[in-house]
Write a protein that holds these residues in place. Structure first.
Motif, PDB file in Angstrom:
ATOM      1  N   GLU A 119       0.208   0.945  -9.993  1.00  0.00           N
ATOM      2  CA  GLU A 119       1.077   2.027  -9.515  1.00  0.00           C
ATOM      3  C   GLU A 119       1.869   2.702 -10.642  1.00  0.00           C
ATOM      4  N   ASP A 206      -4.349   9.301  -1.264  1.00  0.00           N
ATOM      5  CA  ASP A 206      -4.817   7.928  -1.032  1.00  0.00           C
ATOM      6  C   ASP A 206      -6.130   7.919  -0.247  1.00  0.00           C
ATOM      7  N   LYS A 223      -3.176   1.313  -5.275  1.00  0.00           N
ATOM      8  CA  LYS A 223      -2.055   0.428  -4.919  1.00  0.00           C
ATOM      9  C   LYS A 223      -2.256  -0.974  -5.510  1.00  0.00           C
ATOM     10  N   TYR A 229      -1.695  -3.185   1.075  1.00  0.00           N
ATOM     11  CA  TYR A 229      -0.451  -2.413   0.965  1.00  0.00           C
ATOM     12  C   TYR A 229      -0.104  -1.722   2.288  1.00  0.00           C
TER      13      TYR A 229
END
Lengths: 479, 239
Positions: A119, A206, A223, A229
């Motif tokens: 991240e 994402d 992630k 996540y």
């Protein structure tokens, strides 16, 4: 071998890489992140080296098989080389070795990472990382061929060189048609998955990056906790469905989309592939219940995701399988070695070869019982040549041999046996996570630098199905 | 072009390195120094309170007065140098805790029931002193942490200023090799072959047979020579 012709085709591949680099660069610019200059610079380099041979070298009407092999191997190696530039120029956790590892892992759709904090990467670099999966998914060359106008005989030679030998035989269409089918299914699946993930509540970035990684059976997630996540059952179900689909021969998926859904079920290889996944899920769920998860629902949910992820060579994670019981880990190691069907984006030995191997074993046993009988190895209605059977056994032997060799080398470097073996099998099969320190919630940062180069080589060997790279290295002995 | 981009990029990164160093000195180092001043002042105040407890009024009050102004000086610097998210909270906490601590020794001590009262000192004054000191240390730690992050960022910026240059050099070398290969293959080599073929034709009469892959001026030159050779041969008297 004509170097200028090879440079022309490799240049086309670099231009294709440059297109995705440019998209990543635009994303980076839009978010004003620190990866803008590294991506812009790499785009320029890739474009320059791609355009230059195109200006000089006129189109060719034919290429030799040797040139075809060289173009395919060099395209992979140079794409990996270009792919590492944004990483190494951005810095952070990346050294030359780790940037090469990450790049090879991306293009070969392995999904093993050296990053301890994914991240921390800027969005542009995260997009490029996922894009390497998508470019490498159906094969760099095939992707390029699918977007270029008809290139005639060279296209056919390049296609046959890059595709798995088993997959080439499985598609009953001419090369250009097959390439189109692959591209349509590949892009179609990616679009549908992206929309499905958006509907499940993921944001566009994402959803796109995870779709790239799922359809390419890669496994890179933006992630740190991978799919874990999101803690969302609906997202996990969508990804599981698309992982399974991405592991099926795209020719069969095309037939299904065209209305012949029964084609999928008629294939004994797909039946075996689905059976292996189902058996793995049942066995691991039974073992995980009580030991790891108190409810049957949780045991099924996490076991199914991990088994499908490993069994399709994707490598996403929702749980830390390093702490799972040894039996569950062994089931997953078997699936890590086997993976899904030829003609898909999956890696590993492939279900087709396992089916062929068992049929050869059955034939041998029958032959011992009835020495005078004429028994042929058949898959569905097709009789398999003895030559193909021989190559199959040779391939599996080579494959396992390389995994063992890599394991020995890693243990010599001080890596523990579980991490060394599972890491070697996971990189050779382009799966991604292994067990021990390279588990589903871990990473490869603790592997010594030499070990990372060894594992990068196994990723390339696995992706190019061993013989491609060996033939390239033995180029001098070509007649 | 690559070198220009690498140069511009390096200049940009090096400029931001300079800015970051200045910011680190201005923002963090100043606050850390202010924090250290406050701790120094607090310790002096604590010693002064002990002097008052032992009945030494004059020396105690003198030290308290100078330490208090030293603390206020440090605090003012810290208050005016709030640059990190979360830093105002720490500054406010120092202010309120210091007010409590200051209140404990502001009132007369010598000649009152507090003189020689160690229980009062440990339960009220020393505890308040420890609270302020903790808040100041937290402010220093926050600035230390930010300084470490900025230093790491500086390392990355320096890396980003150097690596493009190295990549540009390596890419330039590779590009030169490929460029030379193409120049040799498509221009130099055909010219050498054409010259050699003309020499052979002139000296031995060997047929002129040179193939050029490109469709450029060289191709036109060779085509012209190929048209010229039969005419030359036809114009020569038979031997």
């Amino acid at each position: 071998m004509r170097a200028h012709v090879i440079l022309r085709y490799v240049g086309l591949v670099l231009l294709f890489d440059a297109l995705f680099l440019l998209i990543s660069c635009l994303i980076s610019g839009f978010h004003s992140d620190s990866a803008f200059f590294p991506l812009l610079y790499t785009t320029l380099i890739s474009t320059l080296f791609g355009v230059f041979p195109l200006i000089f070298v006129p189109p060719t009407t034919s290429i030799t098989n040797q040139e075809g092999f060289t173009i395919v191997i060099l395209s992979w190696l140079l794409s990996c080389l270009v792919g590492l530039l944004p990483y190494i120029m951005w810095g952070g956790e990346f050294t030359l070795t780790s940037a090469w590892f990450e790049s090879v892992s991306g293009f070969t759709t392995t999904g093993s990472s050296i990053l301890t904090n994914v991240e921390a990467l800027p969005l542009g670099l995260l997009f490029w990382r996922s894009a390497t999966h998508w470019i490498g998914g159906i094969g760099i060359i095939i992707f390029v061929l699918s977007v270029l106008p008809h290139m005639g005989k060279p296209a056919m030679i390049l296609y046959r060189t890059e595709m798995s030998s088993l997959a080439v035989d499985n598609f009953h269409y001419r090369s250009q048609k097959t390439i189109q089918i692959l591209a349509i299914i590949y892009v179609g699946l990616t679009l549908v998955e992206t929309i499905s993930l958006l509907l499940c509540g993921m944001n566009l970035f994402d959803a796109t990056t995870h779709s790239f990684a799922t359809i390419a059976t890669g496994g890179f997630s933006p992630k740190n906790l991978s799919i874990g996540y999101y803690r969302s059952t609906s997202i996990e179900i969508v990804i599981m469905v698309f992982m399974i689909l991405s592991g099926i021969n795209f020719g069969l998926l095309f037939a299904a989309v065209s209305g012949n859904i029964s084609e999928i079920w008629k294939s004994s290889i797909v039946r075996y592939y689905l059976f292996a996944l189902a058996a793995g899920i049942i066995l691991v769920t039974l073992k995980a219940h009580g030991n790891l998860f108190q409810s049957w629902t949780d045991a099924l949910r996490y076991s199914a995701f991990q088994i499908i992820s490993v069994g399709t060579s994707t490598g996403f994670a929702t749980a830390d399988t390093s702490i799972w019981p040894p039996f569950a880990q062994l089931v997953m190691i078997y699936l890590t070695l086997q993976c899904a069907c030829a003609g898909s984006t999956s890696g590993g030995i492939k279900a087709d070869r396992i089916v062929l191997f068992w049929k050869t074993m059955t034939k041998r046993i029958k032959k011992m019982q009835h020495p005078a009988a004429v028994i042929k190895v058949k898959i569905d209605t097709l009789v398999v040549d003895d030559d193909v059977v021989e190559v199959n056994i040779l391939y599996i032997s080579f494959y396992v041999g390389i995994v063992f060799l890599s394991t020995i080398l890693l243990t010599a470097l001080g890596v523990d046996i579980l991490s060394a073996f599972s890491g070697s099998a996971a990189t050779m099969g382009n799966v991604g996570p292994g067990f021990g320190m390279v588990g589903s919630m871990g990473n490869y940062s603790q592997i010594p630098d030499i070990g990372k180069w060894i594992l990068s080589a196994t990723m390339l060997l696995g992706r190019l199905e061993i013989f491609g790279l060996i033939l390239f290295l033995a180029a001098k002995s070509w007649k | 072009m690559m070198l220009v981009v690498a140069g511009v990029w390096s200049i940009y990164e090096l400029t931001t390195v300079g800015t970051s160093v200045q910011r680190m000195l201005d923002d963090n180092y100043k606050s850390i120094n202010a924090g250290r001043t406050m701790i120094e002042a607090l310790e002096r105040e604590d010693s002064a309170v002990l002097l008052l407890l032992s009945g030494n009024w004059e020396q105690g009050r003198s030290i308290l007065g100078s330490a208090d102004s030293l603390f206020q000086k440090g605090f003012t610097i810290a208050q005016q140098n709030v640059t990190i998210p979360g830093e105002p909270g720490f500054v406010d906490e120092i202010r309120s805790r210091y007010d409590v601590y200051r209140g404990s020794w502001k009132e007369p001590i010598v000649g009152t029931s507090k003189e020689g009262n160690l229980n009062w000192y440990f339960q009220q004054v020393h505890q308040a002193f420890l609270d302020v000191r903790l808040s100041v240390e937290e402010l220093i730690a926050l600035n230390d942490q930010t300084m470490y992050l900025t230093a790491s960022d500086l390392k990355n910026k320096a890396h980003r200023a150097i690596v493009p240059g190295i990549v540009a050099i390596l890419a330039g070398l590779a590009f030169t090799i490929i460029f030379n290969f193409f120049i040799n293959y498509y221009i130099v080599s055909p010219i050498i072959k054409t010259t050699a073929a003309i020499h052979k034709f002139v000296e031995t009469g060997e047929p002129f047979n040179v193939q050029v892959e490109t469709n450029d001026e060289l191709f036109q030159l060779v085509s012209s020579i190929q048209r010229l050779v039969p005419q030359k041969r036809a114009s020569e008297p038979p031997k």
